[in-house]
Design an enzyme around this catalytic site. Structure first.
Site, mmCIF file in Angstrom:
data_model
loop_
_atom_site.group_PDB
_atom_site.id
_atom_site.type_symbol
_atom_site.label_atom_id
_atom_site.label_comp_id
_atom_site.label_asym_id
_atom_site.label_seq_id
_atom_site.Cartn_x
_atom_site.Cartn_y
_atom_site.Cartn_z
ATOM 1 N N GLN A 188 46.922 -6.651 49.163
ATOM 2 C CA GLN A 188 46.230 -6.132 47.975
ATOM 3 C C GLN A 188 45.946 -4.636 48.103
ATOM 4 O O GLN A 188 46.031 -4.058 49.187
ATOM 5 C CB GLN A 188 44.903 -6.881 47.801
ATOM 6 C CG GLN A 188 44.020 -6.855 49.049
ATOM 7 C CD GLN A 188 43.104 -8.058 49.172
ATOM 8 O OE1 GLN A 188 42.765 -8.693 48.180
ATOM 9 N NE2 GLN A 188 42.683 -8.371 50.390
ATOM 10 N N ASP A 227 34.375 -9.355 54.318
ATOM 11 C CA ASP A 227 33.402 -8.264 54.488
ATOM 12 C C ASP A 227 32.264 -8.654 55.429
ATOM 13 O O ASP A 227 31.491 -7.795 55.852
ATOM 14 C CB ASP A 227 32.858 -7.810 53.122
ATOM 15 C CG ASP A 227 32.331 -8.972 52.299
ATOM 16 O OD1 ASP A 227 31.509 -9.747 52.811
ATOM 17 O OD2 ASP A 227 32.749 -9.105 51.127
ATOM 18 N N GLN A 266 25.565 -12.818 48.230
ATOM 19 C CA GLN A 266 25.777 -13.381 49.586
ATOM 20 C C GLN A 266 24.688 -14.390 49.940
ATOM 21 O O GLN A 266 24.961 -15.410 50.560
ATOM 22 C CB GLN A 266 25.784 -12.288 50.670
ATOM 23 C CG GLN A 266 26.315 -10.955 50.233
ATOM 24 C CD GLN A 266 27.795 -10.777 50.451
ATOM 25 O OE1 GLN A 266 28.531 -11.757 50.578
ATOM 26 N NE2 GLN A 266 28.234 -9.551 50.477
ATOM 27 N N ASP A 310 45.607 -17.897 56.834
ATOM 28 C CA ASP A 310 45.524 -18.492 55.511
ATOM 29 C C ASP A 310 44.559 -19.689 55.531
ATOM 30 O O ASP A 310 44.641 -20.548 56.421
ATOM 31 C CB ASP A 310 46.947 -18.939 55.126
ATOM 32 C CG ASP A 310 46.965 -19.616 53.789
ATOM 33 O OD1 ASP A 310 46.915 -18.892 52.786
ATOM 34 O OD2 ASP A 310 47.020 -20.860 53.745
ATOM 35 N N GLY A 311 43.669 -19.733 54.548
ATOM 36 C CA GLY A 311 42.663 -20.789 54.509
ATOM 37 C C GLY A 311 43.259 -22.182 54.424
ATOM 38 O O GLY A 311 42.775 -23.125 55.072
ATOM 39 N N ASP A 345 38.651 -12.972 42.299
ATOM 40 C CA ASP A 345 38.914 -13.735 41.083
ATOM 41 C C ASP A 345 40.281 -14.431 41.156
ATOM 42 O O ASP A 345 41.128 -14.058 41.975
ATOM 43 C CB ASP A 345 38.850 -12.793 39.874
ATOM 44 C CG ASP A 345 37.425 -12.332 39.648
ATOM 45 O OD1 ASP A 345 36.535 -12.838 40.341
ATOM 46 O OD2 ASP A 345 37.198 -11.473 38.794
ATOM 47 N N ASP A 364 34.474 -17.780 49.435
ATOM 48 C CA ASP A 364 34.005 -16.448 49.037
ATOM 49 C C ASP A 364 35.228 -15.616 48.670
ATOM 50 O O ASP A 364 35.655 -14.753 49.422
ATOM 51 C CB ASP A 364 33.237 -15.823 50.204
ATOM 52 C CG ASP A 364 32.782 -14.418 49.860
ATOM 53 O OD1 ASP A 364 32.653 -14.096 48.665
ATOM 54 O OD2 ASP A 364 32.563 -13.626 50.801
ATOM 55 N N SER A 365 35.769 -15.933 47.498
ATOM 56 C CA SER A 365 37.040 -15.310 47.134
ATOM 57 C C SER A 365 36.836 -14.262 46.055
ATOM 58 O O SER A 365 35.765 -14.145 45.475
ATOM 59 C CB SER A 365 37.976 -16.383 46.580
ATOM 60 O OG SER A 365 37.498 -16.809 45.326
#
Ligand code: SPM
Length: 292
Positions: free
Chosen positions: A36, A91, A67, A142-143, A163, A160-161
Site C-alpha cells: 500500500q 501501529d 484503540q 497474512d492473517g 476499510d 484492526d483493519s
C-alpha cells in the site's frame, strides 16, 4: 487526485460526495510498500497521522478512542480472555491497550505489512510502544495463513483493519469469518471494525458482515462510537460469539476508577461500554441480522 492540496490532506474516497480534511504542517514520510501507499503526516491540530492508501488510520489527537474501544468492548465482555489475536494492528495501538486487561496472558499481532510496523516505531512511538510489552508477539504474515495454523487457540480475535478496499477486502468476507470461527476457542468473541453508521457503503459492509456472521455465530451485535478523524466522526464495531452466557451490553469485567487512571484510559469506561450498544433506530432497522 492528489490527496494533499494547498497544505490540506483530504480523505475523499471513503465518504462519497464529502471529505475530511486535515491541515498539514509537514509530510514526515511517504512511500509505497509492497502492499500500500503509506504516509505519515505532521498535522496542525491532530498531531501525527498515519495514512494508508489515502485513508486516515489514526491521529495522535484521537486514536485512543478507537484503540480502547475495539480492545475493551470484546475483552470486557469475555469471562476470562487469556489469549488474544489481533489481525492488522501494525501501529501497535490495539496491543498497547489489550495488555492492560488483567486476565490477558498473550497477544499475537499478525500484520502483513512490515513497513507499517517500522514506520510506527519511528514516527508513532506512542502506539508502537504496544509491541514492547512482554505479553505481545508480532508476526509479519497474512492473517488467514496464521489462523489456518492456529485452530481453537484464541479467546478474542480483534480485526484492526483499514476499510474493505484492495487487500483489506478479504477481511470483510465470509471465508474470513469462518477462519476466525475456527481459530476461536469455544465461547470466544470476535470484534471487527465495521465503518460509520452514517455512510451508505459502510452500512452495506455491516449488513454483509452481520449476515455472514449469522451463518456461524448465534449472537451478533454492533457498538458505535465517536472519533473526529474518521469520516462522519463515527466508527462501529461488529461483535459476535457462540457463548450464550455473554451479554455484550454489560461488561463482565469492570475496570475500577483507580484501574482506569493507572492504565491511563481516556475513553473506555464500564458506563461507556454499555452506552455504545445503544444504536439509533435507523441503523437497527437496516441491520436485521443483529441478534442483540
Ligand atoms: N490501529 C488503528 C488502525 C485503524 N483501523 C481502522 C481504520 C478505519 C479507517 N476508515 C474509517 C472510515 C469508515 N469508512
Amino acid at each position: 487526485m492528489d490527496s494533499i492540496q494547498q497544505g490540506w490532506f483530504t480523505e475523499s474516497d471513503t465518504w462519497p460526495g464529502a471529505g475530511l480534511s486535515l491541515q498539514v504542517e509537514k509530510v514526515l514520510h511517504k512511500e509505497k510498500s509492497p502492499y500500500q501507499d503509506i504516509m505519515v503526516l505532521q498535522t496542525k491540530s491532530f498531531g501525527k497521522a498515519l495514512i494508508l492508501d489515502k485513508i486516515i488510520q489514526c491521529t495522535e489527537f484521537d486514536e485512543f478512542s478507537y484503540q480502547e474501544m475495539i480492545s475493551f468492548l470484546p475483552l470486557c465482555s469475555h469471562p476470562n480472555p487469556e489469549r488474544v489475536l489481533v489481525v492488522g494492528g501494525g501501529d501497535g495501538g490495539v496491543a498497547r491497550e489489550a495488555v492492560k486487561h488483567p486476565s490477558v496472558i498473550s497477544i499475537d499481532v499478525v500484520e502483513i505489512d512490515e513497513r507499517v510496523v517500522k514506520l510506527a516505531e519511528e514516527y508513532l512511538p506512542f502506539m508502537a510502544c504496544g509491541f514492547k510489552n512482554e505479553k505481545v508477539t508480532l508476526h509479519i504474515e497474512d492473517g488467514f495463513e496464521f489462523m489456518k495454523k492456529n485452530a481453537q487457540q484464541f479467546d478474542v480475535i480483534i480485526t484492526d483493519s483499514s476499510d474493505p478496499v484492495g487487500p483489506n477486502a478479504s477481511l470483510f468476507q465470509k471465508s474470513y469469518i469462518e477462519s476466525m470461527k475456527q481459530s476461536l476457542k469455544p465461547g470466544g468473541i470476535i470484534c471487527s471494525q465495521a465503518g460509520s453508521i452514517w455512510i451508505k457503503e459502510d452500512q452495506n459492509t455491516m449488513i454483509g458482515l452481520s449476515k455472514d456472521c449469522s451463518a456461524v455465530f448465534d449472537k451478533i451485535t454492533l457498538a458505535t462510537i465517536s472519533i473526529p478523524s474518521y469520516p462522519t466522526g463515527n466508527i462501529s464495531f461488529l461483535m459476535a460469539t457462540n457463548n450464550d452466557k455473554v451479554n455484550f451490553k454489560m461488561p463482565v469485567f469492570k475496570f475500577t476508577t483507580e484501574e482506569m487512571d493507572k492504565h491511563e484510559l481516556k475513553f473506555y469506561s464500564p458506563e461507556l461500554h454499555c452506552a455504545s450498544f445503544s444504536i439509533p433506530r435507523f441503523i437497527q432497522k437496516t441491520l436485521p441480522y443483529l441478534t442483540c
